[in-house]
Enzyme design. Structure first.
Site, PDB file in Angstrom:
ATOM      1  N   LEU A   1       0.826  -1.201   0.000  1.00  0.00           N
ATOM      2  CA  LEU A   1       0.000   0.000   0.000  1.00  0.00           C
ATOM      3  C   LEU A   1       0.861   1.252   0.000  1.00  0.00           C
ATOM      4  CD1 LEU A   1      -2.596   1.713   0.502  1.00  0.00           C
ATOM      5  CD2 LEU A   1      -2.316   1.212   2.944  1.00  0.00           C
ATOM      6  N   SER A   2       0.521   2.213  -0.855  1.00  0.00           N
ATOM      7  CA  SER A   2       1.134   3.541  -0.858  1.00  0.00           C
ATOM      8  C   SER A   2       2.652   3.420  -1.023  1.00  0.00           C
ATOM      9  CB  SER A   2       0.739   4.279   0.424  1.00  0.00           C
ATOM     10  OG  SER A   2       1.097   5.636   0.360  1.00  0.00           O
TER      11      SER A   2
END
Length: 335
Positions: free
Chosen positions: A158-159
């Site tokens: 994520l991210s």
């Protein structure tokens, strides 16, 4: 001006992180909610190699894990921990249901003030170096411990963890059969902290061929095959510009030598659009999931349904269970 903007951005983000109020593009009330499913314990593994990236290794293994099972590596986002990601991402549910191990690398403020993986640092995110090398040492350790199938190793993040995921897929296509970049960035988009802002807020003016060259240049001479890549992006993300999803699509379709026009498009839960890009055999090589109205975070969907998972919280947004659809894209639901 660019450096001044960077310093201002880091100060704003650090303050928000300290207050627990990082913007997600969605309204989140109260503390992290408990996930719908019971959360099993993580095991910390300390003896996994020289660890040049100074990471910590945690793992989850379901009961009666058979030899020859797949392995998933899951990278948390900035300000999160391995425990946060394990508790809220939903990967445990499918590890239990379909029988595979999950490794959760964890960084810290000793590496980055915001506990971000260093997707933007060529001394840490390239083949044989830093955090990238540490993650592969974790993979080798997990394979030795659990007898995991070398041909079915996958990575997701994520991210900032998504940015490092893309780097790992380019650095080690001989290790990872597939990956999923959630609200993340293209492989080797930036090689310095200052350049990372241009990637984050985009667009970066590169052609698909130039994006593909970044993949090919990460492991020169690699003949293929390339990993199968799922891309997840909220349409209202103000932290990572949604154009990054299109750049990721351009990058990995070009690496595969296929066009940027979808072979098939489907509508999933909540209006999420899944666009599939097939290889020469007619098998999806790249999948782009656009989640309408979602801000910055991992798409989860708490509940007991077969296609539900996870728990809502900061950067865990109730829209659709991305882990379910990613696992299905990789084929983890079949022996």
């Amino acid at each position: 001006m660019r450096l001044l903007a960077l310093r201002r951005f880091l100060r704003r983000t650090a303050l928000a992180a300290a207050l627990g109020l990082l913007a997600t593009g969605a309204t989140l009330a109260g503390p992290l909610a408990p996930p719908a499913e019971a959360v099993g314990a993580l095991q910390q593994i300390t003896d996994f190699g020289s660890n040049p990236g100074n990471l910590a290794m945690y793992a989850y293994t379901p009961a009666n894990l058979p030899a020859g099972a797949p392995l998933v590596v899951a990278l948390h986002g900035c300000g999160q921990t391995a425990g946060d990601y394990h508790a809220h991402s939903g990967w445990q549910k499918f590890a239990d249901a379909w029988g595979f191990a999950v490794v959760y690398p964890q960084t810290s403020t000793a590496n980055n003030a915001l506990s971000c993986f260093s997707w933007f640092d060529a001394t840490k995110d390239t083949r044989g170096r830093g955090e990238a090398a540490s993650v592969v040492q974790m993979v080798d350790t997990a394979v030795a411990r659990y007898g995991s199938d070398r041909g079915r190793i996958y990575v997701t993040g994520l991210s900032g963890g998504g940015g490092l995921t893309a780097d790992l897929l380019a650095d080690y296509p001989d290790v990872f059969a597939g990956g999923a970049v959630d609200s993340g960035l293209p492989a080797q988009c930036a090689t310095t902290v200052s350049a990372s802002l241009g990637c984050q807020y985009g667009p970066v003016p590169l052609t698909p061929g130039q994006w593909g060259d970044k993949v090919r240049g990460s492991y020169p001479g690699y003949p293929g095959p390339w990993p199968r890549v799922a891309i997840w992006q909220g349409t209202l993300d103000t932290t990572v510009n949604p154009v990054n999803a299109l750049e990721l699509r351009d990058q990995w379709t070009d690496a595969w030598g296929i066009g940027q026009s979808a072979s098939e498009t489907r509508v999933l839960t909540g209006g999420t659009t899944e666009s599939l890009y097939d290889d020469a055999t007619g098998t999806p090589a790249v999948a782009l999931f656009a989640v309408p109205g979602m801000g910055h975070g991992l798409a989860v969907h708490p509940g007991t349904g077969a296609d539900q998972c996870g728990g809502v919280g900061l950067y865990f947004l109730d829209t659709i269970c991305s882990s379910y659809h990613t696992a299905k894209f990789w084929g983890l639901d079949t022996p």
